[in-house]
Design an enzyme around this catalytic site. Structure first.
Site, PDB file in Angstrom:
ATOM      1  N   TYR A 123       0.822  -1.209   0.000  1.00 52.87           N
ATOM      2  CA  TYR A 123       0.000   0.000   0.000  1.00 52.87           C
ATOM      3  C   TYR A 123       0.861   1.267   0.000  1.00 52.87           C
ATOM      4  O   TYR A 123       0.443   2.302   0.498  1.00 52.87           O
ATOM      5  CB  TYR A 123      -0.935   0.008   1.213  1.00 52.87           C
ATOM      6  N   LYS A 167       6.397 -14.044   3.697  1.00 54.22           N
ATOM      7  CA  LYS A 167       6.477 -15.009   2.594  1.00 54.22           C
ATOM      8  C   LYS A 167       7.924 -14.956   2.084  1.00 54.22           C
ATOM      9  O   LYS A 167       8.191 -14.733   0.888  1.00 54.22           O
ATOM     10  CB  LYS A 167       5.446 -14.624   1.514  1.00 54.22           C
ATOM     11  N   ASP A 198       0.716 -18.090   4.247  1.00 55.56           N
ATOM     12  CA  ASP A 198      -0.338 -19.041   3.855  1.00 55.56           C
ATOM     13  C   ASP A 198      -0.590 -20.063   4.967  1.00 55.56           C
ATOM     14  O   ASP A 198      -1.744 -20.381   5.298  1.00 55.56           O
ATOM     15  CB  ASP A 198      -0.022 -19.719   2.511  1.00 55.56           C
ATOM     16  N   ASP A 222      -3.797  -7.030   6.578  1.00 55.06           N
ATOM     17  CA  ASP A 222      -5.156  -6.673   6.179  1.00 55.06           C
ATOM     18  C   ASP A 222      -5.979  -7.949   5.963  1.00 55.06           C
ATOM     19  O   ASP A 222      -7.090  -8.110   6.483  1.00 55.06           O
ATOM     20  CB  ASP A 222      -5.064  -5.844   4.881  1.00 55.06           C
ATOM     21  N   ASP A 226      -9.186 -10.116   8.442  1.00 56.38           N
ATOM     22  CA  ASP A 226     -10.544 -10.565   8.102  1.00 56.38           C
ATOM     23  C   ASP A 226     -10.716 -12.049   8.448  1.00 56.38           C
ATOM     24  O   ASP A 226     -11.799 -12.470   8.864  1.00 56.38           O
ATOM     25  CB  ASP A 226     -10.856 -10.306   6.618  1.00 56.38           C
TER      26      ASP A 226
END
Ligand code: ATP
Length: 330
Positions: A123, A167, A198, A222, A226
């Site tokens: 971002y 990652k 992951d 982010d 969720d």
């Protein structure tokens, strides 16, 4: 304290007044500055956040923010990204803990925080859009990684274990982030482990009780938030804090939810608990604990919005929480 109030769009216009109603029940000395920013303003003026709005915000200590619907304009720059960058709100902190009587899809006990770098990563705003190709540059700096790792280490001192999520097996920028974070953890004497993002998404659903402080980069944080919100019983319950050295912004983690906006049924608890995080940040610890207790008391009495299976409105829930605060909670 001077507080800018930016409800924004959609259910932001419903849950922020509800959260303010609860804040008012505490009778604290807070000067509130209303701000009209977001999609509605963009439609009227062509700008969702003006430089004048920014000046007003910079004259305040912190912001209570609702949500903003993205305008259908390819040149639109996210209001929240601008606020996070210009106010240097580099630490995004999202706590997840089960609330009373909320139905949980997997584990019943957990208490963890996701802390993500909030001003760079995917971002960073370094993007190019061409006819046949588009680029987004993922910027990870030493300074950005060090300061978010320092914040995570401070939290890990209270909350035990630090898990660095990345990652690094594929992305050079992530092996850099991981190495800087590990260095900061070692320097602070914080024990840590690392996890690929992951695997983390999978394990967070199955074993959220294993984690205390999860430290990661902007986009991964982010997405994992969720996942965590689903583990904690729903987006309508989860608050967040965006913290910098000078300013702070508090917001529910959900968006403007156009599908339920205007119906008066949005769950205000995420916004109310964002006020609780603001109170903690400002040093009103006792009042913050009262808000938490009042929310749990209202939930125990079954006063819930439809997302939690209840029949009550946004206003009913905030009234129930505020009334419990006024009565001294029980
Ligand atoms: P935006 O485009 O602003 O991100 P969205 O609808 O894509 O909005 P969210 O607002 O996060 O994303 O909503 C995702 C889903 O969760 C929607 O179905 C919405 O109704 C539901 N939801 C989000 N917040 C709440 C809430 N406070 N109370 C009840 N349901 C909610």
């Amino acid at each position: 304290m001077k507080l800018a109030i930016a409800p924004g769009d959609g259910i932001g216009k419903e849950v922020i007044p509800a959260a303010l109603f609860v804040l008012d029940a505490l009778g604290l000395d807070i000067e509130k500055i209303p701000l009209d920013i977001g999609y509605g303003k963009w439609e009227r003026t062509g700008s969702a956040l003006s430089d004048d709005d920014m000046d007003i915000i910079k004259g305040c200590d912190c912001i209570l923010f609702g949500a903003i619907t993205t305008p259908p304009d390819p040149g639109y720059k996210s209001v929240l990204m601008r606020l996070r960058k210009e106010l240097d709100l580099y630490a995004n902190i999202r706590p997840f803990v089960p609330l009373k009587k909320v139905t949980l899809p997997c584990a019943k006990e957990f208490d963890f925080v996701i802390i993500r770098e909030n001003t760079e990563g995917m971002y960073s705003g370094v993007e190019e859009l061409h006819e046949n190709v588009a680029y987004t540059t993922r910027v990870i700096t030493r300074k950005g990684s060090e300061r978010i790792a320092e914040t995570a280490c401070r939290l890990a001192k209270e909350r035990k274990k630090l898990t660095i999520v990345h990652k690094a097996n594929v992305l050079k920028s992530d092996s850099f982030f991981r190495d800087v974070c590990m260095g900061v953890a070692k320097k602070n004497g914080i024990s840590y482990n690392e996890m690929l993002v992951d695997s983390m998404a999978y394990d967070l659903v199955l074993h959220p009780q294993k984690y205390d402080v999860i430290l990661t980069t902007n986009l991964f944080g982010d997405i994992l938030s969720d996942v965590a919100a689903a583990v904690a019983g729903g987006l309508g319950l989860c608050p967040s804090a965006n913290i910098g050295e000078r300013y702070a912004l508090f917001e529910p983690i959900h968006g403007s939810a156009p599908d339920i906006a205007g119906k008066g049924i949005a769950n205000p608890i995420a916004a109310i608990l964002s006020v609780k995080m603001m109170l903690e940040w400002a040093g009103w610890e006792k009042e913050a604990a009262m808000v938490m207790e009042a929310v749990n008391s209202a939930l125990l009495d079954g006063i819930t919005t439809p997302d939690l299976g209840g029949k009550y409105s946004t206003k009913d829930v905030s009234t129930a929480v505020a009334t419990r605060i006024s009565k001294g909670v029980d």
